[in-house]
Design a protein around this motif. Sequence first.
Motif, PDB file in Angstrom:
ATOM      1  N   ILE A  54       0.990  -1.029  -0.053  1.00  0.00           N
ATOM      2  CA  ILE A  54      -0.117  -0.113  -0.070  1.00  0.00           C
ATOM      3  C   ILE A  54       0.856   1.126  -0.099  1.00  0.00           C
ATOM      4  CG2 ILE A  54      -1.567   1.335   1.480  1.00  0.00           C
ATOM      5  CD1 ILE A  54      -3.013  -1.340   2.161  1.00  0.00           C
ATOM      6  N   ALA A  55       1.925   1.229   0.722  1.00  0.00           N
ATOM      7  CA  ALA A  55       2.796   2.341   1.088  1.00  0.00           C
ATOM      8  C   ALA A  55       3.425   2.714  -0.379  1.00  0.00           C
ATOM      9  CB  ALA A  55       3.714   2.173   2.069  1.00  0.00           C
ATOM     10  N   ARG A  56       3.663   1.839  -1.298  1.00  0.00           N
ATOM     11  CA  ARG A  56       4.710   1.764  -2.571  1.00  0.00           C
ATOM     12  C   ARG A  56       3.517   1.974  -3.759  1.00  0.00           C
ATOM     13  NH1 ARG A  56       9.772   0.190  -1.957  1.00  0.00           N
ATOM     14  NH2 ARG A  56      10.377  -0.740  -0.225  1.00  0.00           N
ATOM     15  N   ALA A  57       2.316   2.292  -3.608  1.00  0.00           N
ATOM     16  CA  ALA A  57       1.385   2.245  -4.453  1.00  0.00           C
ATOM     17  C   ALA A  57       0.779   3.717  -4.852  1.00  0.00           C
ATOM     18  CB  ALA A  57       0.134   1.353  -4.547  1.00  0.00           C
ATOM     19  N   GLY A  58       0.692   3.998  -6.197  1.00  0.00           N
ATOM     20  CA  GLY A  58       0.026   5.495  -6.415  1.00  0.00           C
ATOM     21  C   GLY A  58      -1.422   5.306  -6.239  1.00  0.00           C
ATOM     22  N   ARG A  59      -2.121   4.216  -6.336  1.00  0.00           N
ATOM     23  CA  ARG A  59      -3.587   3.936  -6.188  1.00  0.00           C
ATOM     24  C   ARG A  59      -3.774   2.540  -5.402  1.00  0.00           C
ATOM     25  NH1 ARG A  59      -7.122   3.800 -10.999  1.00  0.00           N
ATOM     26  NH2 ARG A  59      -5.295   2.674 -12.174  1.00  0.00           N
ATOM     27  N   VAL A  60      -4.653   2.587  -4.575  1.00  0.00           N
ATOM     28  CA  VAL A  60      -4.751   1.174  -3.814  1.00  0.00           C
ATOM     29  C   VAL A  60      -6.274   0.866  -3.804  1.00  0.00           C
ATOM     30  CG1 VAL A  60      -4.764   0.162  -1.787  1.00  0.00           C
ATOM     31  CG2 VAL A  60      -3.018   1.769  -2.285  1.00  0.00           C
ATOM     32  N   ALA A  61      -6.365  -0.626  -4.510  1.00  0.00           N
ATOM     33  CA  ALA A  61      -7.826  -0.961  -4.325  1.00  0.00           C
ATOM     34  C   ALA A  61      -7.871  -2.100  -3.628  1.00  0.00           C
ATOM     35  CB  ALA A  61      -8.106  -1.391  -5.769  1.00  0.00           C
ATOM     36  N   ILE A  62      -8.770  -2.125  -2.411  1.00  0.00           N
ATOM     37  CA  ILE A  62      -9.016  -3.186  -1.503  1.00  0.00           C
ATOM     38  C   ILE A  62     -10.169  -3.966  -2.050  1.00  0.00           C
ATOM     39  CG2 ILE A  62      -9.911  -3.681   0.987  1.00  0.00           C
ATOM     40  CD1 ILE A  62      -6.906  -2.738   0.936  1.00  0.00           C
ATOM     41  N   LEU A  63      -9.887  -5.271  -2.242  1.00  0.00           N
ATOM     42  CA  LEU A  63     -10.957  -6.389  -2.489  1.00  0.00           C
ATOM     43  C   LEU A  63     -11.645  -7.290  -1.405  1.00  0.00           C
ATOM     44  CD1 LEU A  63      -8.724  -7.448  -5.541  1.00  0.00           C
ATOM     45  CD2 LEU A  63      -9.887  -5.548  -5.337  1.00  0.00           C
ATOM     46  N   ALA A  64     -12.798  -7.084  -1.224  1.00  0.00           N
ATOM     47  CA  ALA A  64     -13.370  -8.051  -0.117  1.00  0.00           C
ATOM     48  C   ALA A  64     -14.795  -8.104  -0.447  1.00  0.00           C
ATOM     49  CB  ALA A  64     -13.402  -7.101   1.165  1.00  0.00           C
ATOM     50  N   ASP A  65     -15.197  -9.415  -0.373  1.00  0.00           N
ATOM     51  CA  ASP A  65     -16.519  -9.734  -0.477  1.00  0.00           C
ATOM     52  C   ASP A  65     -17.634  -9.361   0.649  1.00  0.00           C
ATOM     53  OD1 ASP A  65     -17.406 -12.119   1.086  1.00  0.00           O
ATOM     54  OD2 ASP A  65     -15.313 -12.946  -0.080  1.00  0.00           O
ATOM     55  N   SER A  66     -18.675  -9.195   0.245  1.00  0.00           N
ATOM     56  CA  SER A  66     -19.625  -8.745   1.503  1.00  0.00           C
ATOM     57  C   SER A  66     -19.654  -9.732   2.647  1.00  0.00           C
ATOM     58  CB  SER A  66     -21.171  -8.533   1.035  1.00  0.00           C
ATOM     59  OG  SER A  66     -21.558  -9.668   0.548  1.00  0.00           O
ATOM     60  N   SER A  67     -19.147 -11.137   2.532  1.00  0.00           N
ATOM     61  CA  SER A  67     -19.221 -11.610   3.910  1.00  0.00           C
ATOM     62  C   SER A  67     -18.121 -11.149   4.820  1.00  0.00           C
ATOM     63  CB  SER A  67     -18.969 -12.782   3.426  1.00  0.00           C
ATOM     64  OG  SER A  67     -17.502 -13.159   3.071  1.00  0.00           O
ATOM     65  N   LYS A  68     -17.176 -10.172   4.389  1.00  0.00           N
ATOM     66  CA  LYS A  68     -16.158  -9.613   5.247  1.00  0.00           C
ATOM     67  C   LYS A  68     -16.300  -8.586   5.939  1.00  0.00           C
ATOM     68  CE  LYS A  68     -13.054 -12.441   2.391  1.00  0.00           C
ATOM     69  NZ  LYS A  68     -11.995 -12.389   1.328  1.00  0.00           N
ATOM     70  N   PHE A  69     -17.766  -7.867   5.677  1.00  0.00           N
ATOM     71  CA  PHE A  69     -18.000  -6.611   6.210  1.00  0.00           C
ATOM     72  C   PHE A  69     -18.439  -6.694   7.804  1.00  0.00           C
ATOM     73  CE2 PHE A  69     -20.273  -5.233   2.126  1.00  0.00           C
ATOM     74  CZ  PHE A  69     -18.950  -4.879   1.634  1.00  0.00           C
ATOM     75  N   GLY A  70     -17.913  -5.677   8.617  1.00  0.00           N
ATOM     76  CA  GLY A  70     -18.188  -5.612   9.926  1.00  0.00           C
ATOM     77  C   GLY A  70     -17.683  -6.766  10.739  1.00  0.00           C
ATOM     78  N   ARG A  71     -16.525  -7.165  10.231  1.00  0.00           N
ATOM     79  CA  ARG A  71     -15.688  -8.192  10.973  1.00  0.00           C
ATOM     80  C   ARG A  71     -14.165  -7.552  11.189  1.00  0.00           C
ATOM     81  NH1 ARG A  71     -15.543 -13.564   7.643  1.00  0.00           N
ATOM     82  NH2 ARG A  71     -14.395 -14.215   9.394  1.00  0.00           N
ATOM     83  N   ARG A  72     -13.421  -8.386  12.196  1.00  0.00           N
ATOM     84  CA  ARG A  72     -12.099  -7.643  12.633  1.00  0.00           C
ATOM     85  C   ARG A  72     -11.357  -8.825  12.736  1.00  0.00           C
ATOM     86  NH1 ARG A  72     -10.028  -2.944  16.513  1.00  0.00           N
ATOM     87  NH2 ARG A  72      -7.851  -3.501  16.177  1.00  0.00           N
ATOM     88  N   LEU A  73     -10.269  -9.143  11.973  1.00  0.00           N
ATOM     89  CA  LEU A  73      -9.450 -10.196  12.314  1.00  0.00           C
ATOM     90  C   LEU A  73      -8.141  -9.780  13.156  1.00  0.00           C
ATOM     91  CD1 LEU A  73      -9.755 -11.763   8.957  1.00  0.00           C
ATOM     92  CD2 LEU A  73     -10.841 -12.427  10.885  1.00  0.00           C
ATOM     93  N   PHE A  74      -7.279 -10.584  13.282  1.00  0.00           N
ATOM     94  CA  PHE A  74      -6.076 -10.394  14.409  1.00  0.00           C
ATOM     95  C   PHE A  74      -5.163  -9.158  14.019  1.00  0.00           C
ATOM     96  CE2 PHE A  74      -1.553 -11.322  15.145  1.00  0.00           C
ATOM     97  CZ  PHE A  74      -1.487 -11.355  16.774  1.00  0.00           C
ATOM     98  N   ALA A  75      -4.672  -9.107  12.634  1.00  0.00           N
ATOM     99  CA  ALA A  75      -3.742  -8.054  12.298  1.00  0.00           C
ATOM    100  C   ALA A  75      -4.377  -7.112  11.612  1.00  0.00           C
ATOM    101  CB  ALA A  75      -2.527  -8.727  11.678  1.00  0.00           C
ATOM    102  N   GLN A  76      -4.240  -5.797  11.960  1.00  0.00           N
ATOM    103  CA  GLN A  76      -4.555  -4.553  11.081  1.00  0.00           C
ATOM    104  C   GLN A  76      -3.811  -4.195   9.739  1.00  0.00           C
ATOM    105  OE1 GLN A  76      -4.696  -0.385  12.250  1.00  0.00           O
ATOM    106  NE2 GLN A  76      -6.794  -0.246  11.630  1.00  0.00           N
ATOM    107  N   VAL A  77      -4.407  -4.398   8.792  1.00  0.00           N
ATOM    108  CA  VAL A  77      -3.491  -3.992   7.303  1.00  0.00           C
ATOM    109  C   VAL A  77      -3.392  -2.355   7.452  1.00  0.00           C
ATOM    110  CG1 VAL A  77      -3.590  -3.858   4.754  1.00  0.00           C
ATOM    111  CG2 VAL A  77      -4.228  -6.109   6.323  1.00  0.00           C
ATOM    112  N   SER A  78      -4.596  -1.679   7.591  1.00  0.00           N
ATOM    113  CA  SER A  78      -4.611  -0.281   7.731  1.00  0.00           C
ATOM    114  C   SER A  78      -5.755   0.258   8.010  1.00  0.00           C
ATOM    115  CB  SER A  78      -3.960   0.232   6.043  1.00  0.00           C
ATOM    116  OG  SER A  78      -5.119  -0.073   5.213  1.00  0.00           O
ATOM    117  N   GLU A  79      -5.828   1.375   8.209  1.00  0.00           N
ATOM    118  CA  GLU A  79      -6.918   2.325   8.449  1.00  0.00           C
ATOM    119  C   GLU A  79      -7.836   2.324   6.906  1.00  0.00           C
ATOM    120  OE1 GLU A  79      -6.177   6.019  10.483  1.00  0.00           O
ATOM    121  OE2 GLU A  79      -5.615   4.887  12.231  1.00  0.00           O
ATOM    122  N   LEU A  80      -8.872   2.679   7.179  1.00  0.00           N
ATOM    123  CA  LEU A  80     -10.113   2.990   5.962  1.00  0.00           C
ATOM    124  C   LEU A  80      -9.501   3.799   4.974  1.00  0.00           C
ATOM    125  CD1 LEU A  80     -13.653   2.835   7.293  1.00  0.00           C
ATOM    126  CD2 LEU A  80     -12.363   0.933   6.228  1.00  0.00           C
TER     127      LEU A  80
END
Length: 281
Positions: free
Chosen positions: A212-238
Amino acid sequence: MSVDKDERQRHLPAGRKAQLAAYVADTGQVTVSELAERFGVSIDTVRRDLDQLSADGVLVRTYGGAVSLSTVFRTDRAVDQRLTLQEQEKEKIAVLAAALVQDSSTIMINGGTTTLAVARNLGQHRDLTVATNNLLVPGALPPTAIRDIYLFGGAVRTLTLATIGPVSFRASGGAELDISCDLALIGVGAVAADAGYTTSNLAEAAMMQEMIARAGRVAILADSSKFGRRLFAQVSELGSADYLITDTAPPADLRDALAANDVKVITPAASPRQRGTRSAV
């Protein structure tokens, strides 16, 4: 005629919530409407019960329902198992993500089956440079689309068939080369308004952060089953992403949080002309 004890309990708040919690634990994943029908109560009542059970740490609240704690802890499944999950949703996301890729650009792709689907959908592109830690991506990329492919080194997670290590390459003399990309396509395990983008493995989260830090643009890919959940390690803020590409519109709280962070949500229902620039939801 006597009323069955379980039937009486079902209509008592404490008894109903206990039975509801047990049902979620047995089933693994449920929807609000399914629970309302099963327990003979309103959807609003079920939502309140789920919110309370989630606050008590009994289950995990998701968009439109809930999942058991055991299901959450099994999220880090082997890649062959994940290939069969949410296949239609992943394909929809992959088509939308491929539309963001520009010919002659450099892209980074992380591990995961959703990003693998994107690689397979790049057949109409040309002259791409791809850098990835996903061991399945090089073989999935259409040869006509590719100029160069680079694979990040490090240890291999056999569970996910992805490497874990620095997002970097070194010159023959040992000096680290400065690299960047036009677009990073990052598949994540969960998305939530308060937790941002998260995943189940700490080392993979660190690699995603660096991509993410090395990218000019960033696209996060996630299907709707992943909404409203939190896993162990944070990748980044929204706000670290330009786009969230998903199969359906997020729930209101997440939608509002994404809009506040200037993240554009792209879904199959979105107009193609809306996909070109960054804007609020």
